[in-house]
Design an enzyme around this catalytic site. Structure first.
Site, short mmCIF file in Angstrom:
data_model
loop_
_atom_site.label_atom_id
_atom_site.label_comp_id
_atom_site.label_asym_id
_atom_site.label_seq_id
_atom_site.Cartn_x
_atom_site.Cartn_y
_atom_site.Cartn_z
N HIS A 114 0.82 -1.22 0.00
CA HIS A 114 0.00 0.00 0.00
C HIS A 114 0.86 1.27 0.00
CE1 HIS A 114 -3.73 1.91 -0.08
NE2 HIS A 114 -4.32 1.40 0.99
N ASP A 121 -2.18 2.25 -4.56
CA ASP A 121 -3.41 2.69 -3.90
C ASP A 121 -4.52 1.66 -4.09
OD1 ASP A 121 -2.25 5.08 -3.06
OD2 ASP A 121 -2.81 6.12 -4.90
#
Length: 523
Positions: free
Chosen positions: A494, A498
Site C-alpha cells: 500500500h 493505492d
C-alpha cells in the site's frame, strides 16, 4: 606460476557463502574445470571448478568458513611449475602432537589432543553445539566429522584433528561455546587403546548417539559424501544406499538427495509437526508424556531463509489484500476445445497458468505501479514483466522467474513454466533463475486452497493468489446457474499501490479471463 582460485559471482543480493567441502587437498593434482570445492549460500549450492591444470598449492578458506564474493579460496601451481612448488600439507596427527598446542602426554607414548571450536567467521563470537556424530569411546579417523555447530549465520562441521579415540566431550549438545573454546578430547597413539574417561554423572554418556546413515556413509569408503547431502539425508530419514550419487566418483550431492526424496514421494522432514521459526518468547511448557512423543528437527538453511524473508516482508511492506472472483467458464471451454491440437503442435499441455500470466501482463500495462518497486525514496517502474511463478519442492518453496513473459506466446509461457517447475523439483534451479522477478503468481488451488492471502515476495509490490475452481450457484441474467468459480486474491504494498489501482488491476484480470478475446484485441 601460481593461479588464484576465488569465490565466483553468487547471484544478485547474495554477498557471502560457506565453504562446505573441499574435494581436493594441498598437493593433489587437478585438471582444468575439475571441481575443487563446494560453497553453500542461503539458496543454492555452488561448485567451484579449477581455472587451470596443476597442483593445489594451498587452501586459504577452510571448510566451514564464511567467504565473500571474489574472496581468495586457494592457490594452484600450474602444471609447468607444479614440480617446483612445495604444497602446504594438511596438518597431520603427528604435527598436531609436535606443535605443543592443545596436546598433552596421555601415558604409554600417546597424546591427548584437544578439539577446539574452529574460526566461526567475522563478527561471530559464539556457536551452539547442535549434533555430536560420535560418542565417548568411539574410534575416530583424522578429519572425520565429530560434531556440528550452529551460528546465527552458518552451520560448521568440526573434523577430528587426529586419529584416535574420543575420550571426553566437554560441550554437550545444546551448549553454547565461544570461539576457540574446547569441545572434546581425543587420545591418539598408544593412549587410544585404553578408555581413560570415567562415565559422566548419572552413568549416561554426554554425547548423543551416532548420527544415522548420513554420518556413516563415508566410513570405510574412499568417497566422502557432501556434508549438505548428509544433513539432507538425516532430515529425510534416508540412508546412503537409497540415494544415487552423481558427484565425482559417485559422491552423493545435495541435489541427489532432493531427487531421491521427490522419487519416494516423501517430505524431507517427516515429523508430525512442521518446524517453526524460533519465537521471541519461551516455548510453552509441555507435559512429559507429550514431550516423549515429540520429534525435534533442525530447520534447513533454505527453510530459515524462507521464514526470515517472509517475516521481513510483513515487517517492511504496508501489505493489504483485495479479493474478487472469476467465472472460469470461457477459459475452460477454450482450453477444452484446443488442448489436443495445442499439445500436438507445440509439444506441451495447455494449462491455466498461461491464461493467468497473459491476463496479469495485460493488467500490469494499465496499472504499472503493481509491477514497480520502492528503492529508498524512489519508485522504480519496470517496462517489462519478469513473472515469478511460486513452486513447491521437497525442500521448500521457490519462485523461478519467467523473464519477459509479456512478450511470450501461450506456448512459450507453458514451456517455460513446465521446464522451470521440473528444474525446481529436481533442485537444479540456479540463483539467476530465481532473481529479478517483478510480479508473482501463486497457485494454491493445486493443493485445494479455496481462499488465502498471499505474502509479498520483496522487493515486489504485488502477488496474485490463485485458488481452487469450484462449482457454485451464480445469478446470471436473473437465473440461478452453476458456474466454475475461482477466488482471486491480490496482495499489494500500500506504500506504492493505492486501493483504486489494486482493484482496477484485479478487475482487468477478471475481465480478461471471463472473455479471453479481450487479450487478443488488447482491451
Amino acid at each position: 606460476m601460481t593461479t588464484e582460485v576465488r569465490v565466483p559471482t553468487l547471484g544478485e543480493s547474495v554477498t557471502e557463502a560457506t565453504v562446505a567441502t573441499w574435494f581436493k587437498q594441498p598437493g593433489d593434482s587437478v585438471a582444468v574445470d575439475e571441481m575443487l570445492c563446494e560453497l553453500e549460500t542461503d539458496k543454492v549450492t555452488v561448485e567451484v571448478p579449477s581455472p587451470v591444470a596443476g597442483k593445489l598449492a594451498d587452501i586459504v578458506a577452510a571448510e566451514g568458513e564464511t567467504v565473500g564474493v571474489d574472496a581468495l579460496l586457494a592457490n594452484i601451481a600450474e602444471a609447468g611449475d607444479a614440480g617446483a612448488t612445495t604444497p602446504e600439507p594438511r596438518p597431520s596427527a603427528k604435527q598436531a602432537e609436535d606443535s605443543g598446542d592443545g596436546t598433552s602426554d596421555a601415558g604409554g607414548g600417546g597424546k591427548s589432543i584437544d578439539v577446539m571450536v574452529p574460526t566461526l567467521g567475522e563478527s561471530v563470537s559464539e556457536a551452539t553445539v547442535s549434533t555430536w556424530f560420535k560418542a565417548v569411546g568411539d574410534s575416530v579417523a583424522q578429519d572425520e566429522m565429530l560434531c556440528e555447530l550452529e551460528t546465527d549465520k552458518v552451520s560448521v562441521e568440526v573434523p577430528a584433528p587426529a586419529a584416535g579415540t574420543l575420550t571426553e566431550i566437554v560441550a554437550a549438545e545444546g551448549a553454547t561455546v565461544q570461539a576457540n573454546g574446547k569441545l572434546a578430547v581425543i587420545a591418539s597413539g598408544d593412549a587410544a587403546g585404553a578408555d581413560t574417561t570415567p562415565p559422566p554423572e548419572g552413568g549416561k554418556d554426554v554425547a548423543a548417539p551416532r548420527a544415522p546413515a548420513a554420518a556413516d556413509a563415508g566410513e570405510g569408503a574412499d568417497v566422502e559424501n557432501a556434508p549438505s547431502a548428509k544433513k539432507a539425508m538425516a532430515e529425510a530419514g534416508l540412508s546412503a544406499d537409497q540415494v544415487t550419487g552423481t558427484g565425482r566418483d559417485g559422491r552423493i550431492m545435495k541435489d541427489d538427495v532432493a531427487r531421491a526424496i521427490a522419487a519416494a514421494g516423501q517430505a524431507p522432514a517427516a515429523s508430525p509437526t512442521a518446524p517453526t521459526p524460533a519465537a521471541q518468547s519461551p516455548r510453552a511448557p509441555v507435559p512429559a508424556e507429550d514431550a516423549a512423543r515429540e520429534e525435534r528437527v533442525k530447520m534447513t538453511r533454505l527453510r530459515q531463509t524462507i521464514a526470515r524473508r517472509l517475516k521481513d516482508s510483513q515487517n517492511t511492506a504496508a501489505m493489504l489484500t483485495t479479493y474478487n472472483e472469476v467465472d472460469m467458464t470461457e477459459v475452460m471451454a477454450l482450453r477444452s476445445q484446443y488442448k489436443d491440437e495445442f499439445e500436438k503442435k507445440h509439444g506441451v499441455r495447455l494449462g491455466f497458468m498461461s491464461f493467468f500470466t497473459k491476463a496479469c501482463c495485460h493488467a500490469l500495462k494499465e496499472v504499472p505501479e503493481v509491477n514497480a518497486e520502492i528503492d529508498g525514496t524512489d519508485i522504480v517502474y519496470k517496462n517489462f514483466v519478469h513473472m515469478g511463478v511460486a513452486a513447491g519442492t521437497p525442500t521448500g518453496l521457490v519462485v523461478p522467474v519467467i523473464r519477459d513473459a509479456d512478450s511470450m506466446s501461450f506456448a512459450e509461457i507453458e514451456k517455460a513454466i513446465a521446464e522451470k517447475g521440473r528444474r525446481a523439483r529436481d533442485g537444479k534451479l540456479s540463483m539467476a533463475e530465481m532473481q529479478g522477478g517483478t510480479f508473482t503468481l501463486s497457485n494454491g488451488g493445486v493443493y485445494g486452497s479455496l481462499m488465502s492471502s498471499p505474502i509479498l515476495n520483496p522487493p515486489q509490490s504485488g502477488i496474485l493468489g490463485m485458488h481452487k475452481i469450484q462449482d457454485r450457484p451464480m445469478a446470471i441474467n436473473g437465473e440461478v446457474v452453476i458456474r466454475p468459480m475461482m477466488y482471486l486474491a491480490l496482495s499489494y504494498d500500500h506504500r506504492i499501490v493505492d486501493g483504486k489501482g489494486a482493484v482496477t488491476f484485479l478487475v482487468r484480470v477478471k475481465e480478461a479471463l471471463e472473455d479471453p478475446r479481450r487479450l487478443l484485441m488488447d482491451l
